[in-house]
Motif scaffolding. Structure first.
Motif, PDB file in Angstrom:
ATOM      1  N   THR A  42       0.834  -1.205   0.000  1.00 32.97           N
ATOM      2  CA  THR A  42       0.000   0.000   0.000  1.00 32.97           C
ATOM      3  C   THR A  42       0.866   1.250   0.000  1.00 32.97           C
ATOM      4  OG1 THR A  42      -1.731  -1.167   1.221  1.00 32.97           O
ATOM      5  CG2 THR A  42      -1.837   1.233   1.200  1.00 32.97           C
ATOM      6  N   GLU A  46       1.146   4.478  -2.691  1.00 35.79           N
ATOM      7  CA  GLU A  46       1.145   5.904  -2.351  1.00 35.79           C
ATOM      8  C   GLU A  46       2.297   6.663  -3.004  1.00 35.79           C
ATOM      9  OE1 GLU A  46      -1.250   7.502  -0.946  1.00 35.79           O
ATOM     10  OE2 GLU A  46      -2.358   5.600  -0.761  1.00 35.79           O
ATOM     11  N   VAL A  58      -5.312   0.399  -6.104  1.00 38.37           N
ATOM     12  CA  VAL A  58      -4.521  -0.220  -5.053  1.00 38.37           C
ATOM     13  C   VAL A  58      -4.685  -1.741  -5.038  1.00 38.37           C
ATOM     14  CG1 VAL A  58      -6.333   0.120  -3.294  1.00 38.37           C
ATOM     15  CG2 VAL A  58      -3.910  -0.105  -2.620  1.00 38.37           C
ATOM     16  N   GLU A  59      -5.893  -2.245  -5.330  1.00 36.74           N
ATOM     17  CA  GLU A  59      -6.098  -3.691  -5.315  1.00 36.74           C
ATOM     18  C   GLU A  59      -5.253  -4.380  -6.389  1.00 36.74           C
ATOM     19  OE1 GLU A  59      -8.513  -1.473  -5.598  1.00 36.74           O
ATOM     20  OE2 GLU A  59      -9.603  -1.600  -3.691  1.00 36.74           O
ATOM     21  N   ILE A  62      -1.526  -4.286  -5.348  1.00 37.49           N
ATOM     22  CA  ILE A  62      -1.219  -5.289  -4.328  1.00 37.49           C
ATOM     23  C   ILE A  62      -1.163  -6.681  -4.940  1.00 37.49           C
ATOM     24  CG2 ILE A  62      -2.097  -6.420  -2.251  1.00 37.49           C
ATOM     25  CD1 ILE A  62      -3.159  -3.660  -1.383  1.00 37.49           C
TER      26      ILE A  62
END
Length: 321
Positions: A42, A46, A58-59, A62
């Motif tokens: 995460t 950023e 973000v998913e 990751i």
């Protein structure tokens, strides 16, 4: 044969040589490595630019980084190589279980706006147009070229960098059938169990055996080449043989062999639907980084006629002179 790599927002590369690593690239790439090794995905997200965040939520970020970690492990060492597209810093990166190129692009706000991870390829390696070593065909008797040539119509391998000059060989009868009766068993295929021989003097540099042969019509995509041998010829040409019969390989890694020596038996292992031999030449041992070399055989019969220094094409019947 397909091998896994991760590609993530790739920019159009324009190579610029002779440049030193910029401080901003050093800073951002160091931060990326620290966060990646600490599983702080995460926090990496950023570090992205607004455009990058929009295109790669973000998913997805990751999932991508977790997949990379599962395949390759942590980053152990990096070496700056060059800039591509002016701001795209390219690093030769040693992971625990792989060697990749890690390419990071940084915008004017010191945010990551491009990220690519792919198998590392040394651009300084020689890329010969053809083989120098004189080669015989790697088998006895007459076989058929199923795939061979320089166009996609003649050879589906052409889209793969390492295999672009590859051949697939089978044996057929006078009616063009590759099996004797119904083709339901491997033993029904003419090529299955036939001897595969060394086309030149060489050193055995890789052997993989023990992979079960497929039922005809089915594929094993876990290890795509199946049972495999790689030979290193005198001119640093690497001869790649795939799909041997399970437990039939009779040579060992490090062994010096002579032209005509038996390597093993033709099989149906790996990404193969029927017994056949896959053969190609590449410039280095690692197929993930290699460039294919066009293969010419020294003296062979093609459809009954003698051909010297010849590269066979799809559909031709070939045998050693």
């Amino acid at each position: 044969m397909k091998y896994l790599c991760f590609v993530f927002l790739l920019l159009t590369p324009i190579v610029n040589f002779g440049q030193e690593e910029k401080e901003v690239s050093k800073k951002i790439s160091n931060e990326f490595v620290q966060l990646y090794n600490a599983d702080k995905y995460t926090e990496i997200f950023e570090c992205f630019s607004p455009e990058m965040k929009k295109d790669l939520p973000v998913e997805k970020t990751i999932d991508f980084l977790k997949g990379l970690k599962k395949q390759a492990g942590n980053i152990e060492h990096r070496e700056f190589i060059r800039y591509e597209n002016k701001t795209f810093a390219s690093y030769k990166t040693r992971f625990e279980r792989a060697l990749f190129s890690l390419n990071i692009s940084v915008d004017k706000q010191d945010k990551i706006n491009g990220l690519m991870v792919k198998p590392f390829k040394d651009e300084n390696l020689p890329k010969p147009d053809r083989n120098k070593t004189k080669l015989d065909l790697p088998f006895h008797d007459e076989w058929i070229v199923v795939w061979g040539g320089d166009t996609e119509e003649l050879n589906y391998h052409v889209e793969n960098e390492a295999q672009k000059n590859a051949f697939d060989f089978i044996i057929t009868d006078k009616e063009g059938k590759s099996y004797k009766t119904a083709g339901r068993t491997n033993e029904d295929y003419y090529a299955f169990g036939k001897e595969i021989i060394a086309p030149c003097n060489a050193e055995v540099v890789q052997v993989i055996d023990g992979i079960a042969d497929n039922t005809p019509g089915e594929f094993d995509l876990y290890y795509i080449p199946g049972n495999t041998i790689i030979l290193k010829a005198a001119d640093n040409e690497y001869l790649f043989f795939a799909h041997f019969k399970q437990n039939s390989i009779v040579v060992k890694q490090g062994q010096k062999i002579n032209k005509g020596d038996v390597l093993g038996l033709c099989g149906n292992s790996g990404n193969s639907s029927e017994a056949h031999l896959h053969f190609h030449i590449q410039n280095i041992e690692d197929i993930n980084q290699a460039t294919g070399v066009k293969c010419f055989f020294d003296s062979i019969k093609v459809n009954g006629f003698l051909k010297n220094d010849y590269s066979p094409l799809k559909g031709e019947r070939i045998q050693n002179n």
